[in-house]
Write an enzyme that holds these catalytic residues in place. Structure first.
Site, PDB file in Angstrom:
ATOM      1  N   ASN A 281       0.813  -1.214   0.000  1.00  0.00           N
ATOM      2  CA  ASN A 281       0.000   0.000   0.000  1.00  0.00           C
ATOM      3  C   ASN A 281       0.851   1.271   0.000  1.00  0.00           C
ATOM      4  O   ASN A 281       0.377   2.327  -0.395  1.00  0.00           O
ATOM      5  CB  ASN A 281      -0.938   0.009   1.205  1.00  0.00           C
ATOM      6  CG  ASN A 281      -2.316  -0.497   0.833  1.00  0.00           C
ATOM      7  OD1 ASN A 281      -2.996   0.092   0.002  1.00  0.00           O
ATOM      8  ND2 ASN A 281      -2.712  -1.597   1.430  1.00  0.00           N
ATOM      9  N   ASN A 306      -7.502 -10.074   3.369  1.00  0.00           N
ATOM     10  CA  ASN A 306      -8.459  -9.080   2.880  1.00  0.00           C
ATOM     11  C   ASN A 306      -9.780  -9.700   2.432  1.00  0.00           C
ATOM     12  O   ASN A 306      -9.950 -10.925   2.429  1.00  0.00           O
ATOM     13  CB  ASN A 306      -7.834  -8.240   1.762  1.00  0.00           C
ATOM     14  CG  ASN A 306      -7.518  -9.084   0.528  1.00  0.00           C
ATOM     15  OD1 ASN A 306      -8.182 -10.093   0.271  1.00  0.00           O
ATOM     16  ND2 ASN A 306      -6.513  -8.678  -0.220  1.00  0.00           N
ATOM     17  N   ILE A 307     -10.706  -8.847   2.036  1.00  0.00           N
ATOM     18  CA  ILE A 307     -12.066  -9.314   1.714  1.00  0.00           C
ATOM     19  C   ILE A 307     -12.088 -10.326   0.569  1.00  0.00           C
ATOM     20  O   ILE A 307     -12.948 -11.191   0.532  1.00  0.00           O
ATOM     21  CB  ILE A 307     -13.032  -8.140   1.379  1.00  0.00           C
ATOM     22  CG1 ILE A 307     -12.522  -7.313   0.204  1.00  0.00           C
ATOM     23  CG2 ILE A 307     -13.295  -7.276   2.594  1.00  0.00           C
ATOM     24  CD1 ILE A 307     -13.579  -6.374  -0.374  1.00  0.00           C
ATOM     25  N   CYS A 369      -7.046  -1.099   9.412  1.00  0.00           N
ATOM     26  CA  CYS A 369      -6.658  -2.008   8.338  1.00  0.00           C
ATOM     27  C   CYS A 369      -6.416  -1.096   7.149  1.00  0.00           C
ATOM     28  O   CYS A 369      -5.582  -0.203   7.256  1.00  0.00           O
ATOM     29  CB  CYS A 369      -7.735  -3.051   8.090  1.00  0.00           C
ATOM     30  SG  CYS A 369      -9.418  -2.435   8.057  1.00  0.00           S
ATOM     31  N   ASP A 371      -9.173   0.594   4.991  1.00  0.00           N
ATOM     32  CA  ASP A 371     -10.154   1.650   5.173  1.00  0.00           C
ATOM     33  C   ASP A 371     -10.732   1.680   6.575  1.00  0.00           C
ATOM     34  O   ASP A 371     -11.450   2.592   6.949  1.00  0.00           O
ATOM     35  CB  ASP A 371     -11.283   1.489   4.149  1.00  0.00           C
ATOM     36  CG  ASP A 371     -10.787   1.759   2.735  1.00  0.00           C
ATOM     37  OD1 ASP A 371     -10.092   2.773   2.560  1.00  0.00           O
ATOM     38  OD2 ASP A 371     -11.063   0.950   1.837  1.00  0.00           O
ATOM     39  N   GLY A 372     -10.483   0.638   7.317  1.00  0.00           N
ATOM     40  CA  GLY A 372     -10.948   0.617   8.704  1.00  0.00           C
ATOM     41  C   GLY A 372     -12.427   0.327   8.835  1.00  0.00           C
ATOM     42  O   GLY A 372     -13.065   0.773   9.788  1.00  0.00           O
ATOM     43  N   TRP A 373     -12.998  -0.377   7.866  1.00  0.00           N
ATOM     44  CA  TRP A 373     -14.420  -0.698   8.018  1.00  0.00           C
ATOM     45  C   TRP A 373     -14.713  -2.196   7.921  1.00  0.00           C
ATOM     46  O   TRP A 373     -15.860  -2.594   8.039  1.00  0.00           O
ATOM     47  CB  TRP A 373     -15.280   0.101   7.048  1.00  0.00           C
ATOM     48  CG  TRP A 373     -14.867   0.052   5.596  1.00  0.00           C
ATOM     49  CD1 TRP A 373     -14.415  -1.021   4.906  1.00  0.00           C
ATOM     50  CD2 TRP A 373     -14.899   1.142   4.678  1.00  0.00           C
ATOM     51  NE1 TRP A 373     -14.156  -0.676   3.620  1.00  0.00           N
ATOM     52  CE2 TRP A 373     -14.452   0.658   3.435  1.00  0.00           C
ATOM     53  CE3 TRP A 373     -15.274   2.500   4.770  1.00  0.00           C
ATOM     54  CZ2 TRP A 373     -14.352   1.460   2.289  1.00  0.00           C
ATOM     55  CZ3 TRP A 373     -15.175   3.286   3.645  1.00  0.00           C
ATOM     56  CH2 TRP A 373     -14.713   2.777   2.414  1.00  0.00           C
ATOM     57  N   ARG A 375     -11.959  -5.429   8.644  1.00  0.00           N
ATOM     58  CA  ARG A 375     -11.197  -6.110   9.686  1.00  0.00           C
ATOM     59  C   ARG A 375     -11.228  -5.319  10.987  1.00  0.00           C
ATOM     60  O   ARG A 375     -11.326  -5.887  12.075  1.00  0.00           O
ATOM     61  CB  ARG A 375      -9.754  -6.296   9.229  1.00  0.00           C
ATOM     62  CG  ARG A 375      -9.623  -7.342   8.161  1.00  0.00           C
ATOM     63  CD  ARG A 375      -8.267  -7.307   7.510  1.00  0.00           C
ATOM     64  NE  ARG A 375      -8.245  -6.351   6.414  1.00  0.00           N
ATOM     65  CZ  ARG A 375      -7.400  -6.398   5.386  1.00  0.00           C
ATOM     66  NH1 ARG A 375      -6.486  -7.348   5.331  1.00  0.00           N
ATOM     67  NH2 ARG A 375      -7.449  -5.506   4.435  1.00  0.00           N
ATOM     68  N   LYS A 411     -19.650  -1.392   5.065  1.00  0.00           N
ATOM     69  CA  LYS A 411     -20.472  -1.253   3.860  1.00  0.00           C
ATOM     70  C   LYS A 411     -21.384  -2.472   3.660  1.00  0.00           C
ATOM     71  O   LYS A 411     -21.174  -3.272   2.752  1.00  0.00           O
ATOM     72  CB  LYS A 411     -19.568  -1.059   2.641  1.00  0.00           C
ATOM     73  CG  LYS A 411     -18.630   0.138   2.807  1.00  0.00           C
ATOM     74  CD  LYS A 411     -18.080   0.595   1.486  1.00  0.00           C
ATOM     75  CE  LYS A 411     -17.076  -0.384   0.921  1.00  0.00           C
ATOM     76  NZ  LYS A 411     -16.576   0.057  -0.397  1.00  0.00           N
TER      77      LYS A 411
END
Lengths: 664, 528
Positions: A281, A306-307, A369, A371-373, A375, A411
């Site tokens: 990143n 990650n997702i 993490c 975006d912090g929304w 993990r 989200k």
């Protein structure tokens, strides 16, 4: 035969009479939306695991549900599938018995229908594709769901959870922390709620400056304050540090957080990503905190994937769950290869690390993490659950989900694929959190007020879009969707069904403080109740939970019964078998002298007993009731007394009794 | 006393004991003929450890300077550590333990020395006689007889003196069938299904040889178990589990257990490693296979209305797993405490499962003898799996199964000594030792083993054998690896809820009775 109503979705009123005549289906589950737009007879429903003769029945499509009525069963059996729950519909190659239609649901139901005619099958298929993938938010169930309750009950329902009350519970505002409306016009961060909790020492310039240095402006805010030692859990997104960038205000912000916990000389900054991802990143101008630039921070990576990794892991897990008659080896190898339990363990380990840092090291922790929304939400909410018994109550879990997930901009709409959209955004982040709670319930069966069904119900509704809570992606979007005006909140509906969601083994609020789960691999179990939930044949055939819930309701009846009988009995002080009663000698003597004392002493019956009656009752109950029962009873009573909850519930309950929740 | 020569150092001071879930404790270690005892120096002089030598599966020694450490691995899967100051003392103690835990004469075992501290109300040695079982059978059918053809153990050394066989087959025929069956184990009745009169027989494999030898008495015996016009099934488990004979390497079940226990003791945090070790141990695969076979046998009897003959090679291992599990599925009686004890007696002890050979060593064994095999242990695990799926259908709880597991491997009681009834007769166990059942069936002991959820259920219970439905038996395999405090509390809580309801119900009943009495008295008064 396939009938298609000339009037298609959302104009259902017009078909009322037509439907009423041919469709007595909804008698026991009546609701205005459940008029069939089409139905199809001679549809088989295959059972995946047994070789039993498949069910034969009729398939109905309504505006909101697919309903299958099994005509071959002795008892009328209905299967309701919400269109929003449908994840995928597949038409399989034609077989001799008909055209198979395979439906995968987001709550892990797999329905395998066989429809007689190809043409009918195609019709159902295309309709379902449309119905299961709404394009516009207004098409979501929540906007048409109408349990016909008075307007104020709906509004009160939305006020059931007040996050300010939870911050007050933590002792905020206090000397170090304040609730500010700094974000009221979303000028700090458009995915945060208008009110956020930040250190008092962080002034507006610090907040705004830090926002510029954090991905999407998601600055460090308070998630949980451990009142006993002032250590806090804070959350944010990754810093825009790239390879060397710095931001004075961000550094001040972290310092303010650290200094809000005077008892500890340092604070943890936890990046929940694998180190490699975080490093990658940096090339995009993001990344992680440089320990040299911040005063007294201990930086740590935790390594939750990650997702995208999680999505494909779940996919693999579900394939294993769906395999027809797998060997033990197939199953265990598949479970291992899916990596699912490894990921669950990673999330749990992170939660445990946070809880330990706060409780044992008395250090504050800042978590992020990317975006912090995702993990971050998992880890922060799990740590709160481990530290604070309140979050293990009905209301507490609702508050926790409302606070760490809904308010902080997880989200839901994207992660759950509520609308037709980017499939790469879909990921079982909340499912994993739900599972972590379940894993804890396995290790601490007496620590939670609710049972597994409560988790499953919440999980269902995260995807059902029946209630407004999980629509959209953040507070701002929900405001724009007018969910508070147009939809209902889930929470009051859950509380209404509290009896069936209760954990009979719950020992009350004070029995356990923080939980320290064992996180060795063998402590994690495969959650059959979630991922093979609809394959009833796999579950224990007798349910301990049902048995105990039964006991609980029986207990209430028996207690009422006993009181009734005692009131009827003129002499309550008559000693019962195996019971010790502290009776006066006179009464005792009279008891001994005759089996029916009151016949001999009518005057006693007239005057004395009433006074004895109340006393006697109390004495007896105390005698017969083991200590922990009294404790339990008290705890239960306390929960009933939660002021805001109780007053709300009364209004809702009386209205809602008329309405049956339409949901399977 | 011969033990004295084996005990080189009877006592050592300042020994530190480490064991799961307790802080280390210092005390005095004593070795007796049958026990290893550690008493701490605490005020109450409490014994911290009281371990049967026969429970010791293996020991390891380590030295750091003059401080010796002995790691003791037990048959109940526990691992404890003793730190013993002084190299010589430590070596002496280690070799004493080694010798005492591997005594080769049965008559030196503890059951021959154990004196019970309780009064024997019911002698367990006489609780489950074949005659009594036969009486039960006679009340529902008269097609069977109790044959004493084996009363001298001469027809089949591993059968009990009395066996149940079809009435139409005489002892002479039985003798001939015995010569046609491995080890003389001719087909005998294992279970009679009252609902439809179908039966389950068991035997060893037929000795057909390479030329396909036949035995007309054998066919007659098997045919006698069939109803006219009905089919029968033969379930041959050979080649699956009873393969010790064909494959003289050590037993695959034993290997499976060793691997599983090794996996459970692995403290690594690597999930993939755990799952792959669990898979590689194959323990759950064996569970699934045996349960599947038992369901198959039960299905033939209950659903197909057919009689079944189950045999493996020797008919003493997987055969018994299957016949006993099928009975648990079919027969509600086997799900009661008494009924289960009777089942263990009938289908394991009297049926000649060689407990002494099979349970000589457990998961930490280094001996790798082909006759060691956790056959009975696997059976108990299967029962636990069914219990987990039908938590309200069993009168006993998990602790009952764990207790049987422990006593099968090391016990103060004589029940599991010997390999068959013939050996037990020769050892005079019923006179010289105490029966496990004498102890278990005392009311205060029984109460620990009672399942609070039990509600008698007369139905056939079909367990699921899907991998998702089968679990690691945590109560045994993780018993020493993680604290069970919170699970125990949950059990306690469940017990309390149910007990409280019972008391409440009793109270309501008593009040009702009282009220009814008053009302009748009232009525009498009025009418008089």
């Amino acid at each position: 035969m396939l009938l298609v109503c000339p009037h298609l979705p959302f104009k259902v009123e017009k078909v009322f009479f037509f439907v009423f005549c041919i469709f007595p289906l909804v008698q026991n589950s009546w609701e205005h939306l459940h008029f069939p737009m089409m139905f199809c007879e001679n549809v088989k429903l295959l059972d995946r695991y047994t070789n039993r003769k498949p069910a034969n029945g009729t398939l109905y499509l309504t505006a909101t549900h697919l309903i299958y009525v099994d005509a071959s069963a002795e008892v009328r059996k209905e299967t309701w599938i919400l269109h929003h729950h449908i994840a995928s519909v597949e038409k399989l190659p034609l077989t001799t018995s008909g055209c198979p239609l395979l439906i995968h649901c987001k709550n892990f139901r797999v329905a395998h229908f066989v429809i007689g005619h190809e043409r009918d099958c195609h019709e159902v298929y295309t309709s379902l594709l449309k119905l299961s993938q709404p394009v516009k938010p207004e098409e979501l169930y929540a906007f048409s769901y109408n349990p016909k309750m008075p307007k104020d009950s709906r509004e009160i329902g939305w006020k059931l959870i007040d996050l300010k009350v939870d911050y007050q519970r933590m002792g905020i505002p206090n000397d170090f922390w304040e609730i500010t409306d700094a974000n009221k016009d979303y000028e700090v961060c458009n995915t945060y709620p208008p009110e956020i909790v930040v250190p008092k020492a962080a002034n507006k310039a610090t907040v705004l400056g830090s926002a510029k240095f954090r991905s999407r402006g998601r600055i460090p805010v308070l998630s949980y304050l451990y009142k006993e030692n002032n250590a806090a859990i804070c959350r944010c997104s990754q810093p825009l540090s790239g390879f060397s960038a710095r931001c004075l205000e961000d550094e001040q912000m972290l310092q303010a957080i650290r200094q809000a916990n005077p008892g500890s000389p340092f604070m943890y900054v936890v990046d929940t990503r694998p180190k490699l991802n975080a490093m990658a990143n940096r090339a995009a101008g993001k990344g992680y905190e440089n320990e040299d630039n911040y005063d007294n921070i201990h930086f740590k990576f935790i390594g939750i994937e990650n997702i995208h990794v999680m999505r494909s892991s779940l996919q693999k897990l579900l394939e294993v769950c769906e395999t027809k008659s797998p060997s033990m080896s197939d199953f265990l190898t598949g479970l291992e290869n899916s990596g699912w339990l490894r990921h669950i363990k990673a999330v749990m380990d992170a939660g445990v690390f946070l809880a330990k840092a706060v409780k044992e090291e008395k250090a504050s922790v800042l978590v992020h993490c990317s975006d912090g929304w995702d993990r971050t939400a998992q880890v922060c909410s799990l740590a709160s659950l481990l530290l604070d018994p309140f979050y293990r109550t009905f209301k507490g879990l609702m508050v926790l989900i409302e606070k760490e997930w809904i308010a902080m901009g997880h989200k839901f709409s994207h992660r759950c694929g509520h609308l037709d959209g980017d499939l790469k955004e879909v990921s079982p982040v909340f499912t994993q959190f739900t599972e972590c709670v379940w894993q804890l319930m396995q290790q601490f069966p007496c620590a939670f007020e609710f049972n597994e069904r409560f988790l499953l119900e919440i999980h269902d509704h995260v995807y059902s879009c029946q209630f407004g809570n999980f629509l959209g992606t953040c507070y701002r979007e929900r405001e724009a969707l007018k969910i508070f005006e147009k939809t209902h909140s889930l929470w009051p509906f859950l509380l209404q069904k509290k009896q069936e969601f209760r954990n009979p083994l719950y020992k009350g609020f004070t029995a356990y403080k923080e939980l320290k789960p064992n996180t060795l691999p063998f402590s994690f179990q495969f959650w059959c109740g979630m991922y093979n939930r609809f394959d009833k044949g796999m579950h224990p055939k007798q349910c301990v939970l049902d048995h105990l819930l039964n006991c609980m309701s029986q207990k209430m009846k028996l207690e009422d019964n006993a009181t009734d009988l005692e009131n009827k009995l003129p002499f309550l002080d008559d000693p019962l078998p195996n019971e010790v009663c502290f009776l006066s000698k006179i009464v005792n003597a009279s008891v001994e002298s005759s089996k029916t004392p009151m016949l001999n002493t009518p005057q006693d019956y007239e005057s004395e007993p009433p006074a004895l009656l109340t006393n006697g009752t109390i004495v007896e109950e105390v005698d017969i009731m083991p200590d922990q029962y009294r404790k339990n009873k008290e705890n239960f009573a306390n929960h009933h007394d939660l002021p805001d909850l109780n007053s709300t519930m009364e209004v809702i309950e009386s209205d809602a009794k008329k309405e049956k929740l339409q949901h399977q | 006393m011969e033990f004295a020569e084996l005990i080189k150092t009877p006592r050592a001071d300042n020994v530190v004991l480490h064991r799961p879930f307790y802080p280390a404790v210092e005390g005095t270690l004593c070795l007796t003929g049958h026990h290893l005892i550690l008493s701490s120096r605490r005020q109450d002089n409490a014994e911290e450890l009281w371990l049967l030598h026969s429970n010791i599966d293996s020991i390891e020694k380590r030295f750091v300077g003059s401080l010796g450490t002995i790691i003791i691995k037990c048959k109940d899967l526990r691992i404890i550590q003793l730190d013993i100051p002084g190299m010589e003392e430590c070596l002496n103690i280690a070799s004493s333990i080694e010798a005492l835990s591997t005594l080769d004469s049965v008559t030196l075992m503890y059951p021959f020395f154990y004196r019970p501290m309780f009064e024997v109300v019911e002698d367990g040695w006489h609780s489950f006689l074949p005659e009594r079982e036969f009486e039960l059978l006679s009340s529902v059918t008269n097609e069977w007889r109790l044959s004493y053809v084996n009363k001298e153990f001469s027809v089949c050394p591993s059968y009990p003196p009395a066996v149940t066989v079809p009435k139409s087959i005489d002892d002479e025929a039985l003798r001939r069938v015995a010569t046609f069956r491995h080890g003389g184990r001719f087909p005998v009745l294992s279970y009679y299904h009252k609902k439809n009169g179908m039966v389950m027989m068991r035997s060893s494999q037929p000795l057909t040889g390479t030329n396909g030898r036949r035995c007309k008495e054998d066919s007659a015996l098997i045919n006698a178990t069939l109803r006219a016009g009905k089919r029968g099934y033969i379930i041959d488990t050979g080649g699956g589990f009873e393969q010790e004979v064909q494959y003289p390497q050590y037993n695959i079940l034993q290997e499976s257990l060793i691997k599983l226990v090794e996996a459970c003791n692995d403290q690594s945090h690597n999930m993939d490693r755990w799952l792959s070790k669990l898979e590689a141990s194959n323990w759950l695969t064996h569970i699934k296979e045996i349960l599947t076979a038992a369901c198959l046998a039960a299905q033939c009897i209950d659903r197909e209305g057919a009689s079944v003959l189950v045999h493996g090679t020797e008919g003493t291992d997987s055969t018994l797993q299957i016949t006993s599990l099928a009975q648990i599925i079919l027969d509600p009686r086997c799900r009661t405490i008494r009924g289960f004890e009777a089942l263990v007696e009938r289908e394991w002890l009297q049926a000649g499962h060689p407990f002494q050979l099979r349970c000589a060593q457990s998961a930490y064994s280094n001996s790798k003898q082909k006759w060691e095999s956790p056959v009975f242990f696997l059976f108990l695990d299967c029962v636990w799996q069914i219990l987990r799926q039908f938590p309200c259908s069993f009168e006993f709880n998990e602790h009952f199964l764990i207790m049987l597991f422990e006593h099968a491997y090391a016990s103060q009681f004589g029940t599991f000594l010997g390999n068959n009834e013939s050996e037990r007769y020769k050892l005079k166990l019923s006179q010289k030792t105490m029966s496990l059942w004498s102890w278990v069936n005392q009311p205060e002991e029984l109460s620990k083993f009672k399942n609070p959820l039990f509600e008698a259920n007369s139905l056939v219970i079909w367990p699921s054998v899907a991998p998702q439905s089968l679990q690691l038996w945590e109560g045994v395999f993780l018993r020493w690896n993680r604290s069970s405090k919170f699970l125990d509390e949950a059990y306690e809580e469940m017990n309390n809820i149910i007990e409280y309801n019972k008391e409440l119900q009793a109270k309501v009943n008593a009040l009702r009775r009282q009220l009814a009495e008053l009302e009748t008295d009232d009525g009498m008064q009025e009418s008089s």
